[in-house]
Design an enzyme around this catalytic site. Structure first.
Site, PDB file in Angstrom:
ATOM      1  CG  HIS A  27      -1.926  -1.260   1.336  1.00 40.21           C
ATOM      2  ND1 HIS A  27      -1.367  -2.566   1.808  1.00 40.21           N
ATOM      3  CD2 HIS A  27      -3.095  -1.174   1.074  1.00 40.21           C
ATOM      4  CE1 HIS A  27      -2.378  -3.131   1.579  1.00 40.21           C
ATOM      5  NE2 HIS A  27      -3.543  -2.758   1.205  1.00 40.21           N
ATOM      6  CG  HIS A  67      -3.717   0.230   4.816  1.00 45.75           C
ATOM      7  ND1 HIS A  67      -4.746   0.576   5.585  1.00 45.75           N
ATOM      8  CD2 HIS A  67      -3.544   1.199   3.823  1.00 45.75           C
ATOM      9  CE1 HIS A  67      -5.050   1.838   5.482  1.00 45.75           C
ATOM     10  NE2 HIS A  67      -4.475   2.225   4.412  1.00 45.75           N
ATOM     11  N   GLY A 116      -3.925  -3.483  11.440  1.00 44.47           N
ATOM     12  CA  GLY A 116      -4.269  -4.002  10.175  1.00 44.47           C
ATOM     13  C   GLY A 116      -5.695  -4.228  10.057  1.00 44.47           C
ATOM     14  N   PRO A 117      -6.022  -4.699  11.160  1.00 47.07           N
ATOM     15  CG  PRO A 117      -6.550  -6.669  12.552  1.00 47.07           C
ATOM     16  CD  PRO A 117      -5.672  -5.846  11.968  1.00 47.07           C
ATOM     17  CG  ASP A 154     -10.660   8.357   5.051  1.00 47.30           C
ATOM     18  OD1 ASP A 154     -11.229   9.574   5.722  1.00 47.30           O
ATOM     19  OD2 ASP A 154      -9.852   8.090   4.091  1.00 47.30           O
ATOM     20  CG  ASN A 184      -6.848   9.493   2.199  1.00 47.05           C
ATOM     21  OD1 ASN A 184      -7.898   8.990   2.498  1.00 47.05           O
ATOM     22  ND2 ASN A 184      -5.860   8.456   2.210  1.00 47.05           N
ATOM     23  CG  HIS A 258      -5.938   1.515  -0.636  1.00 49.74           C
ATOM     24  ND1 HIS A 258      -6.059   1.863   0.494  1.00 49.74           N
ATOM     25  CD2 HIS A 258      -5.945   0.140  -0.523  1.00 49.74           C
ATOM     26  CE1 HIS A 258      -6.401   0.826   1.298  1.00 49.74           C
ATOM     27  NE2 HIS A 258      -6.240  -0.312   0.805  1.00 49.74           N
ATOM     28  CD  GLU A 404     -20.234  -5.950  24.985  1.00 51.04           C
ATOM     29  OE1 GLU A 404     -20.448  -5.266  23.884  1.00 51.04           O
ATOM     30  OE2 GLU A 404     -21.144  -6.012  25.769  1.00 51.04           O
ATOM     31  CG  HIS A 466     -28.420 -13.403  27.310  1.00 49.93           C
ATOM     32  ND1 HIS A 466     -29.115 -12.667  26.064  1.00 49.93           N
ATOM     33  CD2 HIS A 466     -27.986 -12.277  28.061  1.00 49.93           C
ATOM     34  CE1 HIS A 466     -28.888 -11.552  26.339  1.00 49.93           C
ATOM     35  NE2 HIS A 466     -28.385 -11.065  27.301  1.00 49.93           N
TER      36      HIS A 466
HETATM   37  C1  TPP Z   1     -11.552  -4.471   9.758  1.00 50.52           C
HETATM   38  C2  TPP Z   1     -11.084  -4.339   8.462  1.00 50.52           C
HETATM   39  N1  TPP Z   1     -11.839  -4.324   7.537  1.00 50.52           N
HETATM   40  C3  TPP Z   1     -11.445  -4.340   6.442  1.00 50.52           C
HETATM   41  C4  TPP Z   1     -10.047  -4.006   5.870  1.00 50.52           C
HETATM   42  C5  TPP Z   1      -9.624  -4.048   4.597  1.00 50.52           C
HETATM   43  N2  TPP Z   1      -8.931  -2.802   4.193  1.00 50.52           N
HETATM   44  C6  TPP Z   1      -7.905  -2.512   4.184  1.00 50.52           C
HETATM   45  S1  TPP Z   1      -7.477  -0.731   4.131  1.00 50.52           S
HETATM   46  C7  TPP Z   1      -9.108  -0.566   3.789  1.00 50.52           C
HETATM   47  C8  TPP Z   1      -9.533   0.916   3.346  1.00 50.52           C
HETATM   48  C9  TPP Z   1      -9.198   1.779   4.260  1.00 50.52           C
HETATM   49  O1  TPP Z   1      -9.506   3.239   3.711  1.00 50.52           O
HETATM   50  P1  TPP Z   1      -8.519   4.341   4.409  1.00 50.52           P
HETATM   51  O2  TPP Z   1      -8.459   3.882   6.110  1.00 50.52           O
HETATM   52  O3  TPP Z   1      -8.998   5.584   4.199  1.00 50.52           O
HETATM   53  O4  TPP Z   1      -7.168   4.053   3.967  1.00 50.52           O
HETATM   54  P2  TPP Z   1      -6.467   4.489   2.694  1.00 50.52           P
HETATM   55  O5  TPP Z   1      -7.192   4.040   1.423  1.00 50.52           O
HETATM   56  O6  TPP Z   1      -6.819   6.031   2.835  1.00 50.52           O
HETATM   57  O7  TPP Z   1      -4.955   4.276   2.917  1.00 50.52           O
HETATM   58  C10 TPP Z   1      -9.888  -1.595   3.787  1.00 50.52           C
HETATM   59  C11 TPP Z   1     -11.401  -1.785   3.612  1.00 50.52           C
HETATM   60  C12 TPP Z   1      -9.143  -4.226   6.972  1.00 50.52           C
HETATM   61  N3  TPP Z   1      -7.743  -4.027   6.967  1.00 50.52           N
HETATM   62  N4  TPP Z   1      -9.794  -4.176   8.319  1.00 50.52           N
HETATM   63 MG    MG Z   2      -8.461   7.335   3.193  1.00 53.54          MG
END
Ligand code: TPP
Ligand code: MG
Length: 654
Positions: A27, A67, A116-117, A154, A184, A258, A404, A466
């Site tokens: 990325h 990422h 990452g998540p 974002d 961005n 991205h 939680e 539950h």
């Molecule tokens: C919980 C989760 N859902 C989906 C993803 C897959 N994913 C990685 S980056 C991204 C988009 C993120 O957008 P943004 O935070 O704006 O990053 P940018 O494109 O601006 O670098 C997604 C959906 C992830 N890493 N974690």
């Molecule tokens: Mg973004």
């Protein structure tokens, strides 16, 4: 410094672009877009010492937008951390390189959290900021006074967990938490406007945060925003307007940068655009020197801190806590002996509370909490009479609210920060809400302790929503997560002891709502440590009944009934299936002798018990959702009584 900030930032851009290009994976957009902001942060704000990545009073820097890992790898390399080397960066995303696709805290020092998540980095940072305030309240400004910085995208702000995390941080007034939002307006699918039209700043402001915006490519403006944020006592969101992939002449500002390599043509065009004429992974001497100088920026601050620490009477105690070492002499022995002297028929959640009463007075760094179920989870010990709050950060009990996932992630942040041992409770069935944070605790090899009560249909009247069915078994599938389901007060104490001793991974305790008899009489060793052991022995048993938690008592009853019919049955208590399966073959065979019918009893899914019963055993459990009725009635309904179990076994033997 002769090198311009623009040039310093471009170094990050080029490294990120080239590493992703070499890997043909990764990325580049985020590191290129946030390079200017990161340069200002590392140059003039972040308190860090690359030569001492574990310095306790360093600022924590969390790349929540994981990422964009190349941003972090570039910064660590450039500022003079031992790792990553340029070779590591050139091998980005390849086996053997610590520069993994997303930052992994165990790969190299300087990576504070595995991210990452999306959303969880920020939520863990909340926990780090909590730990900082708590240790500050305990040890004072002189040795604990640092900030937690976050770079979030974002996506981090859009995730549901963001609501939980910022709600908690705002409420707790964590003013040393500063979030840099890579605003961005682009995510993977395209413009943020495709899916979102919320006023993020208003949301943060409404949650008690300070908000400020800046042009993320204007160094002076970034500084203005950071200064304003630092001056504000509230946690801050700094909205940095950036262009994703800044520097790439044709692709910047689009979702194309991205998550894929720019391609040879755009890489070349970017080099021209930035006036960068060196080949990949080579740096001019002046730039290298300038970045290393930035890495030296906090040296004097660090040295002064070491001097202050050296003169403190509590130096050893502070260092012990930060190292995660339990106090010398910590023991549950006399408590366990008292249980033998006076056996208790109580719920294991109650047994956990009794154990915590003994643990928390011995281990001052224990920091408990619950997601609004304190009276049910019984997570608050007698000595935890001060809540951790904005008014008093010395408190050792956290009212996490109904959050939680946020709680579990904050606990991970507390554990990652160090100096505290976090535990927190909710109903086991809601472990699903927290699940990815539990998984992240396991990946990160940290000591978060999850106290999950109401662990079966025994929960009763609240009904199927539950009542956990698949939960215990599915949690056992998470690598490096210790899942314990103790059967009585003694095993509960043993499991707590093991949880505390496990410094390289999380533990989850599955505890009953309902009372269980105290079954253990032999306390010569911590038998729970083996995962499973013979609780009731029988001479050449025809049947071995393996049970967990509240069902061990039923198994003991069934073994007795079988004995009355002339069928010798032994009972194995198995508080931790994975630990048992990790024992050597001889031990396993001693507990599960060949030739005996193997039966498992657990008030949950039978799926997974094949690892014990093989193809010709019997697994008794619950493979549908539960139902609403008093706990004993539900047990009866599902055939989980000693007579029913006995009948099933007799039938299987026939
Ligand atoms: C919980 C989760 N859902 C989906 C993803 C897959 N994913 C990685 S980056 C991204 C988009 C993120 O957008 P943004 O935070 O704006 O990053 P940018 O494109 O601006 O670098 C997604 C959906 C992830 N890493 N974690
Ligand atoms: Mg973004």
């Amino acid at each position: 410094m002769s090198v311009s900030e623009k040039r310093l930032a471009d170094t990050i851009r080029v490294l990120a672009m080239d590493a992703v290009q070499a890997a043909n994976s990764g990325h580049p957009g985020m590191p290129m877009g946030m390079a200017d902001v990161a340069t200002v942060l590392f140059k003039d704000y972040l308190k860090f010492d690359p030569a001492a990545p574990k310095w306790a009073d360093r600022d924590r820097f969390v790349l929540s937008a994981g990422h964009g890992s190349m941003l972090l790898y570039a910064l660590l390399h450039l500022t003079g951390y031992e790792q990553p080397t340029m070779k590591d960066i050139a091998n980005f995303r390849q086996i053997g390189s610590p520069c993994a696709g997303h930052p992994e805290n165990f790969e190299m020092p300087g990576i504070e959290a595995t991210t990452g998540p999306l959303g969880q980095g920020l939520a863990m940072a909340v926990g780090m900021a909590m730990a900082e305030r708590h240790l500050n309240a305990t040890f004072g400004d002189e040795i604990v006074d640092h900030r937690t910085w976050v770079v979030a995208g974002d996506g981090c702000l859009m995730e549901g967990i963001n609501h939980e995390a910022i709600g908690l941080a705002g409420h707790l007034g964590l003013g040393k938490l500063k979030v840099l939002w890579d605003n961005n307006k682009i995510t993977i699918d395209g413009a943020v406007s495709l899916s979102s039209s919320e006023d993020v700043l208003a949301r943060y402001a409404a949650t008690g945060w300070h908000v400020v915006s800046c042009d993320g490519h204007d160094f002076a403006d970034i500084r203005r925003a950071l200064d304003e944020a630092i001056a504000d006592p509230r946690p801050s969101l700094i909205a940095c307007a950036t262009k994703i992939g800044e520097g790439a002449p044709n692709l910047a500002g689009t979702n194309k940068v991205h998550g894929s390599a720019l391609g040879a043509a755009e890489v070349a065009a970017t080099r021209v655009n930035l006036g960068w004429d060196l080949p990949p992974f080579e740096l001019p001497d002046d730039i290298r020197a300038a970045w290393l100088e930035i890495g030296e920026g906090s040296k004097a601050t660090h040295a002064a801190w070491e001097d202050r620490l050296a003169s403190r009477d509590d130096k050893a105690e502070f260092e012990r806590r930060m190292a995660g070492v339990l106090p010398a002499g910590f023991s549950l022995k006399s408590y366990i002996e008292s249980l033998i002297a006076e056996p208790k028929k109580i719920a294991t959640r109650k047994a956990s509370e009794l154990a915590l009463d003994v643990i928390n007075v011995q281990i001052p760094e224990m920091m408990g909490g619950s997601a609004d179920l304190t009276g049910s989870n019984l997570t608050k010990s007698k000595d935890q009479n001060v809540a951790f709050s904005k008014a008093d950060y010395s408190g050792r009990y956290v009212y996490y609210g109904i959050r939680e996932f946020g709680m579990a992630a904050a606990m991970n942040g507390l554990a990652l920060h160090g100096g505290v041992i976090p535990y927190g409770g909710t109903f086991l069935v809601f472990s699903d809400y927290a699940r990815n944070a539990i998984r992240m605790a396991a990946i990160q090899e940290i000591r978060s302790i999850f106290v999950m009560t109401h662990d079966s249909i025994g929960q009763g009247e609240d009904g199927p929503t539950h009542q956990p069915i698949e939960h215990v078994m599915s949690l056992r599938m998470i690598p490096n997560l210790e899942v314990f389901r103790p059967c009585d007060a003694i095993e509960t104490a043993e499991c707590w002891e093991l949880a505390l001793q496990k410094t390289d991974g999380p533990t989850l305790l599955a505890l009953t709502r309902q009372n269980v008899s105290q079954l253990r009489t032999d306390i010569s060793e911590n038998f729970s440590a083996k995962g499973g052991y013979t609780l009731v022995a029988a001479q050449t048993p025809k049947v071995v009944i393996v049970a967990t938690g509240s069902e061990v008592e039923l198994a003991v009853g069934a073994a007795k009934l079988l004995g009355e019919q002339g069928i010798a049955a032994s009972v194995v208590s198995m508080p931790n299936l994975n630990r048992f399966l990790a024992q050597d073959a001889a031990y396993q065979a001693s507990v599960l002798p060949a030739g005996a019918l193997r039966v498992t009893v657990e008030a949950g899914t039978t799926f997974g018990w094949q690892s014990i019963i093989g193809h010709d055993g019997l697994s008794i459990g619950v493979d549908t959702f539960g139902l609403s009725a008093p706990g004993e009635v539900v047990y009866e309904h599902f055939g989980l009584t000693a007579p029913s179990i006995t009948a099933r076994i007799v039938e299987a033997l026939a």
